[in-house]
Design a protein around this motif. Structure first.
Motif, mmCIF file in Angstrom:
data_model
loop_
_atom_site.group_PDB
_atom_site.id
_atom_site.type_symbol
_atom_site.label_atom_id
_atom_site.label_comp_id
_atom_site.label_asym_id
_atom_site.label_seq_id
_atom_site.Cartn_x
_atom_site.Cartn_y
_atom_site.Cartn_z
ATOM 1 N N SER A 101 0.714 -1.216 -0.086
ATOM 2 C CA SER A 101 -0.036 0.053 0.056
ATOM 3 C C SER A 101 0.960 1.352 -0.073
ATOM 4 C CB SER A 101 -1.026 0.090 1.128
ATOM 5 O OG SER A 101 -1.685 1.231 1.253
ATOM 6 N N ASP A 102 0.359 2.412 -0.705
ATOM 7 C CA ASP A 102 1.150 3.231 -0.469
ATOM 8 C C ASP A 102 0.489 4.696 0.162
ATOM 9 O OD1 ASP A 102 -0.935 3.732 -2.652
ATOM 10 O OD2 ASP A 102 0.163 5.586 -3.254
ATOM 11 N N ALA A 103 -0.368 4.107 1.168
ATOM 12 C CA ALA A 103 -1.012 5.146 1.714
ATOM 13 C C ALA A 103 -0.070 5.736 2.933
ATOM 14 C CB ALA A 103 -2.261 4.389 2.822
ATOM 15 N N GLY A 104 0.048 7.245 2.977
ATOM 16 C CA GLY A 104 0.842 7.642 3.877
ATOM 17 C C GLY A 104 2.054 8.382 3.486
ATOM 18 N N TRP A 105 2.472 7.689 2.091
ATOM 19 C CA TRP A 105 3.696 8.089 1.538
ATOM 20 C C TRP A 105 3.641 8.372 -0.060
ATOM 21 C CZ3 TRP A 105 6.041 4.995 -2.281
ATOM 22 C CH2 TRP A 105 5.365 3.597 -2.456
ATOM 23 N N GLY A 106 2.692 8.138 -0.513
ATOM 24 C CA GLY A 106 2.503 7.988 -2.182
ATOM 25 C C GLY A 106 1.840 8.997 -2.475
ATOM 26 N N CYS A 107 1.355 10.025 -1.944
ATOM 27 C CA CYS A 107 0.546 11.091 -2.518
ATOM 28 C C CYS A 107 1.208 12.004 -3.610
ATOM 29 C CB CYS A 107 -0.098 12.040 -1.344
ATOM 30 S SG CYS A 107 1.345 12.957 -0.446
ATOM 31 N N MET A 108 2.268 12.498 -3.582
ATOM 32 C CA MET A 108 3.072 13.074 -4.607
ATOM 33 C C MET A 108 3.151 11.932 -6.014
ATOM 34 S SD MET A 108 4.101 15.877 -5.727
ATOM 35 C CE MET A 108 4.143 17.347 -4.478
ATOM 36 N N LEU A 109 3.314 10.752 -5.744
ATOM 37 C CA LEU A 109 3.488 9.871 -6.670
ATOM 38 C C LEU A 109 2.021 9.894 -7.611
ATOM 39 C CD1 LEU A 109 5.567 7.050 -5.325
ATOM 40 C CD2 LEU A 109 6.363 8.537 -7.169
ATOM 41 N N ARG A 110 1.117 9.849 -6.973
ATOM 42 C CA ARG A 110 -0.037 9.653 -7.482
ATOM 43 C C ARG A 110 -0.624 11.049 -8.074
ATOM 44 N NH1 ARG A 110 -1.457 4.631 -7.760
ATOM 45 N NH2 ARG A 110 -1.184 3.472 -5.869
ATOM 46 N N CYS A 111 0.191 12.164 -7.566
ATOM 47 C CA CYS A 111 -0.112 13.489 -8.128
ATOM 48 C C CYS A 111 0.639 13.301 -9.534
ATOM 49 C CB CYS A 111 0.279 14.614 -7.204
ATOM 50 S SG CYS A 111 -0.633 14.815 -5.839
ATOM 51 N N GLY A 112 1.828 13.028 -9.576
ATOM 52 C CA GLY A 112 2.476 12.577 -10.741
ATOM 53 C C GLY A 112 1.807 11.921 -11.711
ATOM 54 N N GLN A 113 1.185 10.839 -11.365
ATOM 55 C CA GLN A 113 0.373 9.949 -12.228
ATOM 56 C C GLN A 113 -0.873 10.742 -12.843
ATOM 57 O OE1 GLN A 113 -0.809 6.827 -9.685
ATOM 58 N NE2 GLN A 113 0.752 5.352 -10.610
ATOM 59 N N MET A 114 -1.460 11.756 -12.022
ATOM 60 C CA MET A 114 -2.270 12.609 -12.888
ATOM 61 C C MET A 114 -1.890 13.617 -13.718
ATOM 62 S SD MET A 114 -4.944 13.023 -9.319
ATOM 63 C CE MET A 114 -4.044 13.087 -7.993
ATOM 64 N N ILE A 115 -0.698 14.028 -13.485
ATOM 65 C CA ILE A 115 -0.552 15.124 -14.355
ATOM 66 C C ILE A 115 0.178 14.397 -15.521
ATOM 67 C CG2 ILE A 115 2.146 15.313 -13.805
ATOM 68 C CD1 ILE A 115 1.639 18.485 -13.796
ATOM 69 N N LEU A 116 0.556 13.330 -15.605
ATOM 70 C CA LEU A 116 0.916 12.602 -16.761
ATOM 71 C C LEU A 116 -0.253 12.009 -17.483
ATOM 72 C CD1 LEU A 116 3.145 11.246 -18.724
ATOM 73 C CD2 LEU A 116 3.372 9.499 -17.078
ATOM 74 N N ALA A 117 -1.239 11.506 -16.630
ATOM 75 C CA ALA A 117 -2.199 10.804 -17.377
ATOM 76 C C ALA A 117 -3.279 12.055 -18.126
ATOM 77 C CB ALA A 117 -3.385 10.315 -16.489
ATOM 78 N N GLN A 118 -3.233 13.152 -17.440
ATOM 79 C CA GLN A 118 -3.799 14.439 -18.135
ATOM 80 C C GLN A 118 -3.102 14.639 -19.483
ATOM 81 O OE1 GLN A 118 -6.512 16.059 -18.038
ATOM 82 N NE2 GLN A 118 -6.127 17.617 -19.359
ATOM 83 N N ALA A 119 -1.748 14.608 -19.742
ATOM 84 C CA ALA A 119 -1.036 14.596 -20.786
ATOM 85 C C ALA A 119 -1.443 13.531 -21.894
ATOM 86 C CB ALA A 119 0.361 14.686 -20.762
ATOM 87 N N LEU A 120 -1.606 12.688 -21.301
ATOM 88 C CA LEU A 120 -1.919 11.320 -22.281
ATOM 89 C C LEU A 120 -3.363 11.417 -22.685
ATOM 90 C CD1 LEU A 120 -0.220 8.384 -20.390
ATOM 91 C CD2 LEU A 120 0.666 9.795 -22.274
ATOM 92 N N VAL A 121 -4.482 11.683 -21.902
ATOM 93 C CA VAL A 121 -5.665 12.076 -22.524
ATOM 94 C C VAL A 121 -5.625 13.075 -23.626
ATOM 95 C CG1 VAL A 121 -7.889 12.843 -21.753
ATOM 96 C CG2 VAL A 121 -6.736 11.126 -20.255
ATOM 97 N N CYS A 122 -5.032 14.106 -23.101
ATOM 98 C CA CYS A 122 -4.953 15.286 -24.488
ATOM 99 C C CYS A 122 -4.393 14.830 -25.397
ATOM 100 C CB CYS A 122 -4.034 16.304 -23.854
ATOM 101 S SG CYS A 122 -5.084 17.458 -22.545
ATOM 102 N N GLN A 123 -3.439 13.709 -25.408
ATOM 103 C CA GLN A 123 -2.571 13.182 -26.682
ATOM 104 C C GLN A 123 -3.595 12.460 -27.445
ATOM 105 O OE1 GLN A 123 0.938 11.264 -25.983
ATOM 106 N NE2 GLN A 123 1.216 10.184 -27.650
ATOM 107 N N HIS A 124 -4.251 11.523 -26.834
ATOM 108 C CA HIS A 124 -5.090 10.487 -27.381
ATOM 109 C C HIS A 124 -6.687 10.553 -27.691
ATOM 110 C CE1 HIS A 124 -1.591 7.424 -27.753
ATOM 111 N NE2 HIS A 124 -1.486 7.987 -26.286
#
Length: 409
Positions: free
Chosen positions: A75-98
């Protein structure tokens, strides 16, 4: 696959509209709401505003996934919040791309295969290219142990290094250094061998069909003049910054707000002490963000299959915080699908973000500084393996970059 999709739809048939009280959470103001380069009137464009926010991919803490590295946390609870935010900003780029910036998600609709393929890139599995497993283990090369909290700059470096192994998206992730964006370096990284540019077919750029409000002060170039170049790789531009010492310096606030109004806006990574958020917009003096601090169970989905995506779209009232409460360590994000988009971004940033300020957030320069080491675009190492094993074998190929963040969890 189709049966699985119908099963997912059945779960939504009696769903209550959780957006009914949405506007009670927003001030009754004439202030426009900006969401990733698009402008909305709270009073007259309620449904469009809600649809835009809920269409952003939302990644949160997860539990009960396979242990990272085989023996690490599940589980990444308690330590992975910035990693999840990184996933979100990258996913936004991929949604715009495709799918395009104008694409919208609805739980009752059947979505394109590209949408499900994007989601598969982020599943909590070691063989998903942007999974929590891949990001956490690539972070070891940045001096971060698995389970340790990350800041905006570190996550930006991790995304840059993982992107070189993603052949499907072929995304160029450029991370600025020393508060300086170098146009020459970006064009070098994004250019690849190929034939001459060809006209764009369909909704594939930031043109007049991109859904940008007519009230936007930043009108993109006409869609009729938008081109896709086979020799240009789509660009996710990340600009890590430190906008103060302990608190954000007020001199930067207006420039930061302008960044959310640019059509190429992909959001901002940041937060406040002990909390990381993905900022997607603003209203007045408040930032609107997606919050990863919800723990859900990891999905047991096969790679390449349709994903039960209800937990990947935030359907709650939007979170807001005063911009003055923002921690000074941030990373700005912008997506440019074409070279024309990037040229337009350069013009807008110069005119609206940099030239009007006494103290600039960052510098935009044409040529690579002569006193810097030569720019070498990131490339895929000659390693014949994938997944976590590949990451463990390539950790030492990368040098850590200077840290900007002071947030801690």
């Amino acid at each position: 696959m189709e049966a699985g999709y119908c099963l997912v739809l059945a779960k939504y048939e009696n769903q209550i509209n959780v957006f009914s009280d949405f506007l009670d959470e927003l001030p009754d103001s004439a202030e426009p709401v900006w969401i990733l380069g698009q402008c909305y009137d709270v009073k007259t464009e309620k449904s469009n505003l809600l649809s835009d926010i809920s269409s952003r991919l939302w990644f949160t803490y997860r539990k009960k996934f396979s242990p990272i590295g085989g023996t690490g946390p599940s589980s990444d609870a308690g330590w992975g919040c910035m990693l999840r935010c990184g996933q979100m900003i990258l996913a936004q780029a991929l949604v715009c791309q495709h799918l395009g910036r104008e694409w919208r998600w609805h739980p009752e609709s059947k979505h394109p295969a590209e949408y499900h393929r994007i989601l598969n890139c982020f599943l909590d599995k070691k063989d998903s290219c942007y999974s929590i497993h891949q990001m956490a283990q690539m972070g070891v090369g940045e001096g971060k142990s698995v389970g340790e909290w990350y800041g905006p700059n570190t996550v930006a470096q991790v995304l840059k290094k993982l992107a070189v192994f993603d052949d499907w998206n072929s995304l160029a992730v450029y991370v600025s250094m020393d508060n300086t964006v170098v146009i020459e370096d970006i064009k070098k990284q994004c250019q690849k061998a190929g034939p001459d540019s060809r006209p764009c077919a369909g909704a594939c750029g930031w043109g007049e069909f991109s859904g940008v409000s007519s009230s936007s002060p930043f009108r993109p170039l006409s869609h009729a003049h938008s081109y896709i170049s086979p020799s240009w790789r789509p660009l996710l531009l990340l600009v890590p910054l430190r906008l103060g010492i302990n608190n954000i310096n007020p001199v930067y606030i207006q420039a930061l707000k302008e960044c959310f109004k640019i059509p190429q806006s992909c959001g901002v990574l940041g937060g406040k002490p002990n909390l990381a958020y993905y900022f997607i917009g603003l209203i007045g003096e408040e930032l609107i963000y997606l919050d990863p601090h919800t723990t859900q169970s990891a999905l047991d989905a096969e790679q390449g299959s349709y994903v039960d995506d209800l937990g990947y779209h935030c359907q709650r009232s939007p979170h807001r915080m005063k911009i003055t409460s923002l921690d000074p360590s941030v990373a700005l994000g912008f997506f440019c699908k074409t070279e024309e988009d990037f040229d337009s971004w350069c013009d807008l940033v110069q005119k609206e973000v940099l030239k009007k300020r006494n103290l600039r957030m960052f510098e935009l320069v044409e040529k690579h500084p002569s006193h810097w080491p030569p720019f070498v675009p990131p490339t895929k190492p000659e390693v014949q393996t994938t997944g976590a094993e590949f990451i463990e074998s390539t950790d030492k190929l990368f040098e850590s970059e200077e840290e900007f963040e002071i947030l801690n969890v």
